[in-house]
Design an enzyme around this catalytic site. Structure first.
Site, PDB file in Angstrom:
ATOM      1  N   HIS A  72     -12.920  -0.373  11.138  1.00  0.00           N
ATOM      2  CA  HIS A  72     -12.286  -0.732  12.557  1.00  0.00           C
ATOM      3  C   HIS A  72     -11.949  -0.036  13.449  1.00  0.00           C
ATOM      4  CE1 HIS A  72     -10.283  -4.922  10.187  1.00  0.00           C
ATOM      5  NE2 HIS A  72     -11.099  -4.599   9.545  1.00  0.00           N
ATOM      6  N   TYR A 200      -0.800  -6.947  15.335  1.00  0.00           N
ATOM      7  CA  TYR A 200       0.466  -6.576  15.475  1.00  0.00           C
ATOM      8  C   TYR A 200       1.062  -7.250  16.403  1.00  0.00           C
ATOM      9  CZ  TYR A 200      -0.826  -2.265  12.175  1.00  0.00           C
ATOM     10  OH  TYR A 200      -1.215  -1.616  11.490  1.00  0.00           O
ATOM     11  N   PRO A 292       5.227   0.859   6.536  1.00  0.00           N
ATOM     12  CA  PRO A 292       4.269   0.491   6.610  1.00  0.00           C
ATOM     13  C   PRO A 292       3.694   0.476   8.240  1.00  0.00           C
ATOM     14  CG  PRO A 292       5.591  -1.074   5.484  1.00  0.00           C
ATOM     15  CD  PRO A 292       6.030  -0.240   5.585  1.00  0.00           C
ATOM     16  N   LYS A 296       0.587   4.323   7.437  1.00  0.00           N
ATOM     17  CA  LYS A 296       0.628   6.293   7.240  1.00  0.00           C
ATOM     18  C   LYS A 296       1.411   6.486   5.770  1.00  0.00           C
ATOM     19  CE  LYS A 296      -0.665   7.542  11.097  1.00  0.00           C
ATOM     20  NZ  LYS A 296      -2.258   6.828  10.970  1.00  0.00           N
ATOM     21  N   TYR A 384      -2.576   6.208  14.796  1.00  0.00           N
ATOM     22  CA  TYR A 384      -3.053   5.768  14.328  1.00  0.00           C
ATOM     23  C   TYR A 384      -4.520   5.747  13.305  1.00  0.00           C
ATOM     24  CZ  TYR A 384      -3.333   0.907  11.942  1.00  0.00           C
ATOM     25  OH  TYR A 384      -3.925   0.051  11.064  1.00  0.00           O
TER      26      TYR A 384
HETATM   27  P1  RFL Z   1       2.805   5.090  -5.671  1.00  0.00           P
HETATM   28  O1  RFL Z   1       1.436   4.222  -5.417  1.00  0.00           O
HETATM   29  O2  RFL Z   1       3.926   4.797  -5.620  1.00  0.00           O
HETATM   30  O3  RFL Z   1       2.038   5.543  -7.411  1.00  0.00           O
HETATM   31  C1  RFL Z   1       3.697   6.396  -8.121  1.00  0.00           C
HETATM   32  C2  RFL Z   1       2.572   5.875  -9.917  1.00  0.00           C
HETATM   33  O4  RFL Z   1       3.774   6.762 -10.152  1.00  0.00           O
HETATM   34  C3  RFL Z   1       4.119   6.470 -11.393  1.00  0.00           C
HETATM   35  N1  RFL Z   1       5.518   7.171 -12.202  1.00  0.00           N
HETATM   36  C4  RFL Z   1       5.516   7.452 -13.056  1.00  0.00           C
HETATM   37  N2  RFL Z   1       4.957   7.843 -14.643  1.00  0.00           N
HETATM   38  C5  RFL Z   1       5.134   8.992 -15.229  1.00  0.00           C
HETATM   39  N3  RFL Z   1       6.601   9.498 -15.245  1.00  0.00           N
HETATM   40  C6  RFL Z   1       7.134   8.411 -14.233  1.00  0.00           C
HETATM   41  N4  RFL Z   1       8.627   9.322 -14.628  1.00  0.00           N
HETATM   42  C7  RFL Z   1       7.387   7.618 -13.729  1.00  0.00           C
HETATM   43  N5  RFL Z   1       7.844   7.145 -12.686  1.00  0.00           N
HETATM   44  C8  RFL Z   1       6.701   6.687 -11.567  1.00  0.00           C
HETATM   45  C9  RFL Z   1       4.155   5.361 -10.696  1.00  0.00           C
HETATM   46  O5  RFL Z   1       4.783   3.937 -12.150  1.00  0.00           O
HETATM   47  C10 RFL Z   1       3.105   5.015  -9.965  1.00  0.00           C
HETATM   48  O6  RFL Z   1       2.111   4.286 -10.302  1.00  0.00           O
HETATM   49  O7  RFL Z   1       2.673   7.014  -4.887  1.00  0.00           O
HETATM   50  P2  RFL Z   1       1.160   7.646  -4.427  1.00  0.00           P
HETATM   51  O8  RFL Z   1       0.301   7.724  -5.775  1.00  0.00           O
HETATM   52  O9  RFL Z   1       2.289   8.317  -3.454  1.00  0.00           O
HETATM   53  O10 RFL Z   1       0.954   6.513  -2.919  1.00  0.00           O
HETATM   54  C11 RFL Z   1       1.420   6.238  -2.621  1.00  0.00           C
HETATM   55  C12 RFL Z   1       1.421   4.596  -1.096  1.00  0.00           C
HETATM   56  O11 RFL Z   1       1.057   3.959  -2.397  1.00  0.00           O
HETATM   57  C13 RFL Z   1       1.397   3.948  -0.371  1.00  0.00           C
HETATM   58  O12 RFL Z   1       2.372   5.652   0.458  1.00  0.00           O
HETATM   59  C14 RFL Z   1       1.023   3.087   0.151  1.00  0.00           C
HETATM   60  O13 RFL Z   1       0.831   2.173  -0.656  1.00  0.00           O
HETATM   61  C15 RFL Z   1       2.570   2.594   1.546  1.00  0.00           C
HETATM   62  N6  RFL Z   1       1.759   1.857   1.884  1.00  0.00           N
HETATM   63  C16 RFL Z   1       0.634   2.056   3.176  1.00  0.00           C
HETATM   64  N7  RFL Z   1       0.055   3.179   3.279  1.00  0.00           N
HETATM   65  C17 RFL Z   1      -0.897   3.399   3.681  1.00  0.00           C
HETATM   66  O14 RFL Z   1      -1.760   4.222   4.214  1.00  0.00           O
HETATM   67  N8  RFL Z   1      -2.110   2.096   4.541  1.00  0.00           N
HETATM   68  C18 RFL Z   1      -1.093   0.592   4.533  1.00  0.00           C
HETATM   69  O15 RFL Z   1      -2.207  -0.081   4.853  1.00  0.00           O
HETATM   70  C19 RFL Z   1       0.027   0.291   3.624  1.00  0.00           C
HETATM   71  N9  RFL Z   1       0.850  -0.549   3.608  1.00  0.00           N
HETATM   72  C20 RFL Z   1       2.082   0.540   1.944  1.00  0.00           C
HETATM   73  C21 RFL Z   1       1.549  -0.529   2.646  1.00  0.00           C
HETATM   74  C22 RFL Z   1       3.322  -0.076   1.705  1.00  0.00           C
HETATM   75  C23 RFL Z   1       4.200  -1.105   1.098  1.00  0.00           C
HETATM   76  N10 RFL Z   1       4.632  -1.476  -0.086  1.00  0.00           N
HETATM   77  C24 RFL Z   1       4.419  -2.237  -0.905  1.00  0.00           C
HETATM   78  C25 RFL Z   1       5.943  -0.289   0.074  1.00  0.00           C
HETATM   79  C26 RFL Z   1       2.098  -1.684   2.589  1.00  0.00           C
HETATM   80  C27 RFL Z   1       3.221  -2.158   1.699  1.00  0.00           C
HETATM   81  C28 RFL Z   1       4.025  -3.845   1.948  1.00  0.00           C
HETATM   82  C1  PHB Z   2      -2.377  -4.296   5.083  1.00  0.00           C
HETATM   83  O1  PHB Z   2      -3.158  -4.698   5.167  1.00  0.00           O
HETATM   84  O2  PHB Z   2      -2.088  -3.999   3.737  1.00  0.00           O
HETATM   85  C2  PHB Z   2      -1.554  -3.618   6.172  1.00  0.00           C
HETATM   86  C3  PHB Z   2      -2.361  -3.024   7.010  1.00  0.00           C
HETATM   87  C4  PHB Z   2      -1.859  -2.395   8.204  1.00  0.00           C
HETATM   88  C5  PHB Z   2      -0.104  -1.883   7.910  1.00  0.00           C
HETATM   89  C6  PHB Z   2       0.841  -2.074   6.955  1.00  0.00           C
HETATM   90  C7  PHB Z   2      -0.270  -3.408   5.546  1.00  0.00           C
HETATM   91  O3  PHB Z   2       0.288  -1.623   9.025  1.00  0.00           O
END
Ligand code: RFL
Ligand code: PHB
Length: 389
Positions: A72, A200, A292, A296, A384
């Protein structure tokens, strides 16, 4: 059991760190609380910065990402003042890749299976011992049996609700937090995306985001009150609300269908410092959370992984502690910049319940400035696509 690095958490941070360390000849064991199926069913990030993509390539797990990810070169910021396309390519010479976090995680699990490195799933009561000394170990229970892993270092990659951060004494830890008075309701649907770039949208009814995973899989979000529950939102209600928040010509083109996933995520900014305590290192969501809006979260996890794995390799290869000693300061410096950007994007695009008329005027002026100024667009684009690490 003994290993060099015990990694707590089998999400993207833990898996990517494990893969990179493996390639550096360093042994790891990953402990994960949930099943693999559960980890792979979480729909989360979708936008990958160049830095994360490079790290995936370095880890030898980018073959599918390079084939199936979508480049993108820009994104749209829409508001009642009109639509502004932020041309990442022209402004920064860089782009982002749209490729789901679920796929990143799947590719990392496949790589770990190929090299035969262990991930122990469904671990209970994971507890860190002696992290402030020279002989740390981790205990856990699985299938009713107690286990112990002795190690050189522990990587706390267990997300925001994990145990690692809580292991650092409160007297050492400094936490900074902002909780936003709304959440994001997200829907995944097997429909073609409404546009080939992300939109957005700021509207008086609240924020909306049009994102995607591929040509027939769309991801949409609307800002919602924290009191809402997923069950309160029928698909019909979601599509109607989304349409109201989009520019009319975009709303007209929107193709709707049944949701295949629907969830609500609260929005939070959070940082804990330091990210190291003795032989324990925090990585990813375990140490910091961003709303989100700036896409990041996963990308800041990637920069942590980069600094930590380099530092650990330096320790094992050259008996040099500089990399691990500098880890927290380096990681935190980049994180605060991502925190600032995510907070700014969130303020720019959301409707806040307590907003005064003055606040609304400031936001409108910020949007007008973004529309009219190349410098403002450059700043958004630079952040971004991702600051260097
Ligand atoms: P995770 O993914 O939460 O993984 C942590 C893992 O640890 C396990 N765990 C344990 N295991 C053993 N013992 C324990 N006591 C434990 N406690 C927990 C959990 O089960 C899990 O498997 O953290 P990690 O690996 O640091 O990854 C971080 C990312 O997942 C997170 O930052 C992103 O998903 C955030 N995020 C986005 N980030 C981006 O860079 N670009 C995006 O477009 C973006 N969109 C988003 C997002 C997060 C969202 N939500 C749901 C919060 C969109 C959404 C809606
Ligand atoms: C997504 O595709 O889940 C998504 C994309 C951009 C964002 C957050 C989530 O800023």
């Amino acid at each position: 059991m003994r290993t060099q690095i015990c990694i707590i958490g089998g999400g993207p941070s833990g898996l990517l760190l494990g893969q990179l360390l493996h390639l550096g000849g360093i042994d790891t064991v990953i402990l994960e609380r949930r099943t693999r199926t559960h980890v792979l069913s979480r729909i989360r990030a979708g936008v990958l910065e160049h830095g994360l993509v490079s790290l995936m390539r370095e880890a030898g797990v980018a073959e599918r990402l390079d084939r199936e990810g979508f480049v993108h070169d820009g994104a749209i910021i829409a508001s009642p003042q009109g639509q502004t396309r932020i041309d990442f390519d022209r402004l920064t010479g860089k782009s982002v890749i749209v490729y789901g976090q679920t796929e990143v995680t799947r590719d990392l699990y496949a790589a770990r299976d190929r090299v035969g490195a262990p991930v122990i799933h469904e671990t209970e009561d994971v507890t860190i011992h002696g992290a402030d000394g020279d002989a740390p170990f981790v205990t856990y229970r699985k299938d009713g049996q107690d286990h112990r892993i002795d190690c050189d270092f522990i990587a706390g990659c267990d997300g925001f609700h994990g145990v690692s951060r809580q292991t650092i004494p409160a007297s050492v830890r400094r936490e900074y937090e902002k909780v936003y008075p709304f959440g994001w309701l997200g829907v995944l649907s097997e429909t073609p995306p409404v546009h080939d770039e992300l939109i957005y949208a700021a509207s008086p009814r609240g924020f909306a985001l049009c994102s995607m995973r591929n040509a027939n899989l769309s991801r949409y979000y609307v800002q919602c009150p924290l009191t809402d529950r997923v069950e309160d939102w029928s698909d019909q209600a979601f599509w109607t609300e989304l349409r109201r928040r989009l520019p009319p010509e975009v709303a007209e083109r929107l193709i709707t269908g049944p949701s295949i996933e629907k969830s609500i995520a609260p929005l939070r900014s959070f940082v804990t410092e330091p990210m190291r305590w003795g032989r324990l290192f925090l990585c990813g969501d375990a140490a910091h959370i961003v709303p989100p809006t700036g896409a990041k979260g996963l990308n800041t996890a990637a920069s942590d992984v980069h600094y930590l794995y380099r530092g650990l390799c330096q320790w094992y290869e050259d008996h040099d502690a500089k990399g691990i000693d500098d880890y927290s300061a380096k990681a935190v410096l980049r994180i605060w910049k991502a925190e600032r950007f995510s907070w700014w994007m969130t303020n720019l695009l959301h409707h806040f319940p307590e907003q005064s008329d003055f606040d609304i005027k400031m936001r409108d002026a910020d949007l007008a400035y973004l529309r009219d100024s190349d410098a403002a667009q450059h700043s958004l684009a630079e952040n971004y696509v991702g600051l260097p690490f």
